[in-house]
Write an enzyme that holds these catalytic residues in place. Structure first.
Site, PDB file in Angstrom:
ATOM      1  N   HIS A 266      -7.624   0.198   1.997  1.00 16.10           N
ATOM      2  CA  HIS A 266      -8.493   0.849   2.968  1.00 16.10           C
ATOM      3  C   HIS A 266      -9.504  -0.166   3.466  1.00 16.10           C
ATOM      4  CE1 HIS A 266     -11.064   3.754   4.895  1.00 16.10           C
ATOM      5  NE2 HIS A 266     -10.107   4.644   4.734  1.00 16.10           N
ATOM      6  N   ASP A 321      -4.332   9.154   1.178  1.00 13.51           N
ATOM      7  CA  ASP A 321      -2.966   9.596   1.452  1.00 13.51           C
ATOM      8  C   ASP A 321      -2.033   9.459   0.265  1.00 13.51           C
ATOM      9  OD1 ASP A 321      -3.312  10.289   4.190  1.00 13.51           O
ATOM     10  OD2 ASP A 321      -3.524   8.162   4.623  1.00 13.51           O
TER      11      ASP A 321
HETATM   12  N1  COA Z   1       0.192  -2.919   0.560  1.00 15.28           N
HETATM   13  C1  COA Z   1       0.258  -4.250   0.313  1.00 15.28           C
HETATM   14  N2  COA Z   1      -0.695  -5.123   0.652  1.00 15.28           N
HETATM   15  C2  COA Z   1      -1.783  -4.621   1.250  1.00 15.28           C
HETATM   16  C3  COA Z   1      -1.926  -3.267   1.543  1.00 15.28           C
HETATM   17  C4  COA Z   1      -0.885  -2.407   1.172  1.00 15.28           C
HETATM   18  N3  COA Z   1      -0.944  -1.089   1.427  1.00 15.28           N
HETATM   19  N4  COA Z   1      -3.114  -3.059   2.160  1.00 15.28           N
HETATM   20  C5  COA Z   1      -3.699  -4.257   2.260  1.00 15.28           C
HETATM   21  N5  COA Z   1      -2.894  -5.211   1.706  1.00 15.28           N
HETATM   22  C6  COA Z   1      -3.184  -6.639   1.611  1.00 15.28           C
HETATM   23  C7  COA Z   1      -2.933  -7.319   2.957  1.00 15.28           C
HETATM   24  O1  COA Z   1      -1.585  -7.758   3.053  1.00 15.28           O
HETATM   25  C8  COA Z   1      -3.909  -8.456   2.923  1.00 15.28           C
HETATM   26  O2  COA Z   1      -3.370  -9.455   2.086  1.00 15.28           O
HETATM   27  P1  COA Z   1      -3.608 -11.016   2.415  1.00 15.28           P
HETATM   28  O3  COA Z   1      -5.111 -11.202   2.353  1.00 15.28           O
HETATM   29  O4  COA Z   1      -2.872 -11.728   1.340  1.00 15.28           O
HETATM   30  O5  COA Z   1      -3.055 -11.236   3.798  1.00 15.28           O
HETATM   31  C9  COA Z   1      -5.117  -7.850   2.191  1.00 15.28           C
HETATM   32  O6  COA Z   1      -4.576  -6.800   1.376  1.00 15.28           O
HETATM   33  C10 COA Z   1      -6.169  -7.273   3.117  1.00 15.28           C
HETATM   34  O7  COA Z   1      -5.557  -6.288   3.926  1.00 15.28           O
HETATM   35  P2  COA Z   1      -5.844  -6.033   5.477  1.00 15.28           P
HETATM   36  O8  COA Z   1      -4.544  -5.780   6.186  1.00 15.28           O
HETATM   37  O9  COA Z   1      -6.721  -7.113   6.019  1.00 15.28           O
HETATM   38  O10 COA Z   1      -6.687  -4.701   5.432  1.00 15.28           O
HETATM   39  P3  COA Z   1      -7.098  -3.832   6.688  1.00 15.28           P
HETATM   40  O11 COA Z   1      -8.457  -3.375   6.408  1.00 15.28           O
HETATM   41  O12 COA Z   1      -6.857  -4.532   7.971  1.00 15.28           O
HETATM   42  O13 COA Z   1      -6.042  -2.635   6.646  1.00 15.28           O
HETATM   43  C11 COA Z   1      -4.994  -0.640   6.018  1.00 15.28           C
HETATM   44  C12 COA Z   1      -6.291  -1.445   6.010  1.00 15.28           C
HETATM   45  C13 COA Z   1      -5.291   0.776   5.583  1.00 15.28           C
HETATM   46  C14 COA Z   1      -4.412  -0.584   7.460  1.00 15.28           C
HETATM   47  C15 COA Z   1      -3.983  -1.308   5.070  1.00 15.28           C
HETATM   48  O14 COA Z   1      -4.502  -1.333   3.769  1.00 15.28           O
HETATM   49  C16 COA Z   1      -2.636  -0.643   5.103  1.00 15.28           C
HETATM   50  O15 COA Z   1      -1.795  -0.930   5.950  1.00 15.28           O
HETATM   51  N6  COA Z   1      -2.379   0.340   4.146  1.00 15.28           N
HETATM   52  C17 COA Z   1      -1.162   1.087   4.137  1.00 15.28           C
HETATM   53  C18 COA Z   1      -1.216   2.211   5.145  1.00 15.28           C
HETATM   54  C19 COA Z   1      -2.077   3.369   4.665  1.00 15.28           C
HETATM   55  O16 COA Z   1      -1.941   3.829   3.553  1.00 15.28           O
HETATM   56  N7  COA Z   1      -2.919   3.851   5.572  1.00 15.28           N
HETATM   57  C20 COA Z   1      -3.814   4.969   5.315  1.00 15.28           C
HETATM   58  C21 COA Z   1      -5.251   4.549   5.321  1.00 15.28           C
HETATM   59  S1  COA Z   1      -6.290   5.911   4.832  1.00 15.28           S
END
Ligand code: COA
Length: 384
Positions: A266, A321
């Site tokens: 998140h 979720d």
């Molecule tokens: N699975 C695997 N790796 C994850 C991850 C996940 N669900 N969420 C974050 N990471 C990793 C990223 O790959 C990144 O790794 P890196 O630094 O080695 O590149 C690091 O954690 C930071 O993630 P980032 O994508 O910058 O976070 P964000 O704030 O941009 O994205 C979300 C947040 C929610 C979009 C992201 O965590 C995600 O896609 N989660 C899955 C979808 C989900 O459950 N959404 C509901 C949110 S309530």
């Protein structure tokens, strides 16, 4: 101050007093009240009024709001007819956006939004909020029957919001335990600061668009798998994994392919999402009362443990979720309705932000950093 921040991470888009997150400590509060306390003690109706008005209501205020909601559950038959013509195999979020937009065709008020007196504004905003909050649940439940070729079940005014929703979804008197769980789920999902869908609602509201369009826009933003659509993906993912003993190999493969783990991570939390903690407990209690631990829940627990070892270092833990879809599955609700159910709850927060936006409105108009071509002469087509 022209630095571009992808995803506007950490960039304040507004001042708001509706909810707050402490991402380090894993705390979420609505109007100052901790989410775990609200989930344990409040109802959706009370929480919605807290979000809309800023204070916990007196019993008289709550009674009046509850009566208004119960009186606004029915939708016009024209909307039901529109729903009947939509393909039954279509995605329910598109249906929801269509039905909510179409509701707007029945109400005026554009003039009130543009140049009215304060008092008229407040009345209009409140009455529109009640109409949309009440009907969001009706429409989601109606679709369950319409898409299966049946007439929808009529809403009942002798039931609470959560009771009526489950009654309309399932067509029978709801189980009190499931009602309590649904009510807690609605409270937990009702609001979450300036997320993608709420921001969408605020941007649309800032143009003084009518509330049905404000909410239709927010529904579009909620639909994506990186936002509200993740709960459905979680259940599909757990189905794919199958059993707890498959977790380690599946996770290795998944991460090697650089794919996300649904329901994990998140932008705001560097710890476990406090809503996930409450939902996990609700699921554990539900399983205990039912007398069987669901295989999907067992797999989810094993996956959370495995993820903590590899993703915990990045601050990636279960979000809201992760456990909600498992609960809904155990309650017999279909996976493609999980995100619409999210909207049934989040509508309370969207309406509160719409009101807050209008209270101190300035149209959103950010800037950009242009990275395109320098000025150049038009080239006729035969010279390209
Ligand atoms: N699975 C695997 N790796 C994850 C991850 C996940 N669900 N969420 C974050 N990471 C990793 C990223 O790959 C990144 O790794 P890196 O630094 O080695 O590149 C690091 O954690 C930071 O993630 P980032 O994508 O910058 O976070 P964000 O704030 O941009 O994205 C979300 C947040 C929610 C979009 C992201 O965590 C995600 O896609 N989660 C899955 C979808 C989900 O459950 N959404 C509901 C949110 S309530």
């Amino acid at each position: 101050m022209n630095e571009y921040v992808p995803g506007l991470a950490g960039v304040p888009a507004t001042k708001s007093n509706i909810s707050s997150i402490d991402g380090e400590k894993g705390i979420l509060a609505y109007r100052g009240y901790d989410i775990a306390e609200l989930a344990a003690n409040s109802t959706f109706e009370e929480t919605a009024l807290l979000l809309l008005n800023g204070e916990l209501p007196t019993s008289k205020e709550l009674e009046s709001f509850d009566r208004q909601l119960r009186g606004e559950r029915r939708v016009k038959y024209n909307v039901r007819e529109i729903m009947k013509y939509l393909p039954p195999s279509g995605r329910p979020m598109e249906m929801l956006q269509t039905a909510i937009s179409s509701l707007g065709m029945f109400y005026g008020g554009d003039d009130i939004l543009t140049d009215a007196y304060e008092e008229e504004d407040t009345y209009f905003i409140h009455s529109m909020s009640v109409k949309i909050i009440a009907r969001m649940a009706t429409i989601v439940a109606m679709w369950e029957h319409v898409r299966n070729g049946y007439d929808p079940i009529e809403p009942r005014s002798d039931l609470t919001h959560a009771e009526n929703f489950l009654y309309m979804m399932k067509g029978c008197d709801p189980d009190p335990l499931e009602v309590r769980i649904m009510d807690a789920c609605l409270v937990l999902h009702a609001e979450h600061t300036i997320n993608a869908s709420t921001f969408t609602a605020m941007v649309t509201g800032s143009t003084l668009a009518m509330p049905f369009l404000v909410i239709a826009a927010a529904i579009g933003a909620l639909a994506g798998p990186l936002h509200g659509g993740a709960n459905q993906r979680v259940v599909e993912m757990l189905d794919e994994i199958g059993r707890p003993e498959n977790v380690e190999d599946w996770l290795d493969m998944r991460l090697a392919d650089k794919e996300v783990i649904w329901g994990m991570g998140h932008r705001e939390y560097k710890t476990k999402d406090p809503r996930a903690t409450v939902l996990q407990k609700l699921m554990a209690d539900y399983a205990e009362k039912k007398g069987n631990l669901s295989p999907m829940f067992e797999t989810a627990l094993a996956l959370e443990e495995a993820c903590e070892k590899v993703l915990g270092v990045k601050g990636v833990y279960p979000n809201v979720d992760y456990y909600s879809g498992i609960l809904y599955t155990e309650m017999g609700l279909p996976a493609d309705q999980f995100t619409p159910i999210f909207a049934v709850a989040r509508i309370a927060g969207w309406m509160a932000h719409w009101r807050e936006q209008l209270d101190n409105n300035r149209i959103f108009r950010p800037t950009q950093i242009y990275t395109g071509a320098a000025p150049r002469a038009y080239v006729p087509i035969d010279k390209r």
